[in-house]
Design an enzyme around this catalytic site. Structure first.
Site, PDB file in Angstrom:
ATOM      1  N   SER A 122       0.792  -1.230   0.000  1.00  0.00           N
ATOM      2  CA  SER A 122       0.000   0.000   0.000  1.00  0.00           C
ATOM      3  C   SER A 122       0.825   1.282   0.000  1.00  0.00           C
ATOM      4  CB  SER A 122      -0.959   0.015   1.192  1.00  0.00           C
ATOM      5  OG  SER A 122      -0.259   0.006   2.413  1.00  0.00           O
ATOM      6  N   LYS A 165      -5.758   3.964   9.095  1.00  0.00           N
ATOM      7  CA  LYS A 165      -4.838   4.868   8.403  1.00  0.00           C
ATOM      8  C   LYS A 165      -5.350   6.302   8.404  1.00  0.00           C
ATOM      9  CE  LYS A 165      -2.995   1.288   5.325  1.00  0.00           C
ATOM     10  NZ  LYS A 165      -2.915   0.796   3.938  1.00  0.00           N
TER      11      LYS A 165
END
Length: 259
Positions: A122, A165
């Site tokens: 990611s 996140k």
């Protein structure tokens, strides 16, 4: 409770006596750059105890085309870095980057806090952005963070752990978060306070990422014919010595990777 058990009376806990009661603060907030900088981008990572900011740094050095990856990166993250480099290399001309940069320069990608193992795909968009910034010497916006897997063709693929996140981004004062478009349905899991203070920008291509993250987009390279014409018509500095009645330009070199 300990204070009262020791014979004390009423106690009000405040910011002033918090350190006296609990001791010196052991954990610090994630550090965000104070200004737009070249080659450093705010990535986002998921951990078992929540999300955190994951700065990614890239540097371009004189060399022979080597790629250095440091910061306790796992195999998947290393492959993601290789993919990010190839993705940008394939777009070198469109981004105004010298096509043969991979022959003359080394690229070093580093994730700080090297003692902490890191893995996963990611950070692909973050790595590609840091590399482009370093090659073109264009700063990255300090209030932008991003997450997303990158492909060789420049597509941005979905990731996991979006809730954690984005909370890390909000906690660090980030104003804009770039997320894969396919992750937009996952925003329902994100805390309301985060959605109120953070702007989410869905992206599908690396060009969208660069346009949102860099303070300006790199200019495409001009054609070889245009370059030749520009070089032929460029004025020669008067200070250059003359050789057989003509200016000696043997020592003239073009600096910088971006055209």
């Amino acid at each position: 409770a300990k204070h009262i058990a020791d014979g004390g009376r009423r106690l009000t806990v405040s910011e002033k006596n918090l350190e006296e009661l609990l001791g010196v603060a052991r954990y610090k907030d994630d550090v965000v750059s104070k200004k737009d900088e070249v080659g450093i981008v705010n990535g986002l990572a998921w951990t078992s105890v929540g999300g955190e900011l994951l700065p990614i740094e890239a540097a371009v050095l004189q060399g022979t085309g080597k790629i250095e990856l440091t910061g306790s990166l796992g195999d998947v993250m290393k492959e993601s870095a290789q993919t990010a480099i190839s993705c940008i290399r394939a777009r070198a001309e469109k981004l105004g980057i010298s096509p043969d940069f991979y022959k003359k320069y080394d690229i070093h990608i580093h994730a700080p806090e090297g003692a902490v193992p890191k893995d996963g795909p990611s950070a692909g968009t973050a790595m590609a952005t840091a590399i482009t910034s370093a090659l073109c010497e264009i700063p990255i916006r300090l209030d932008v963070a991003m997450t997303g897997e990158i492909t060789l063709l420049g597509r941005v693929l979905p990731i996991g752990g979006l809730k954690e996140k984005t909370m890390a981004a909000y906690r660090s004062g980030i104003k804009t978060v770039l997320i894969p478009k396919e992750n937009m349905p996952d925003l329902y899991e994100v805390e309301d306070v985060v959605k109120q203070h953070v702007e989410f920008v869905p992206v599908e291509r690396i060009e969208q990422v660069l346009n949102a993250a860099l303070v300006k987009m790199p200019s495409p390279s001009v054609s070889k014919e245009e370059k030749h014409s520009e070089q032929a018509s460029a004025a020669v500095p008067a200070a250059l010595p003359l050789t057989d009645g003509k200016p000696d330009t043997a020592g003239a070199t073009q600096s910088g990777l971006c055209q």
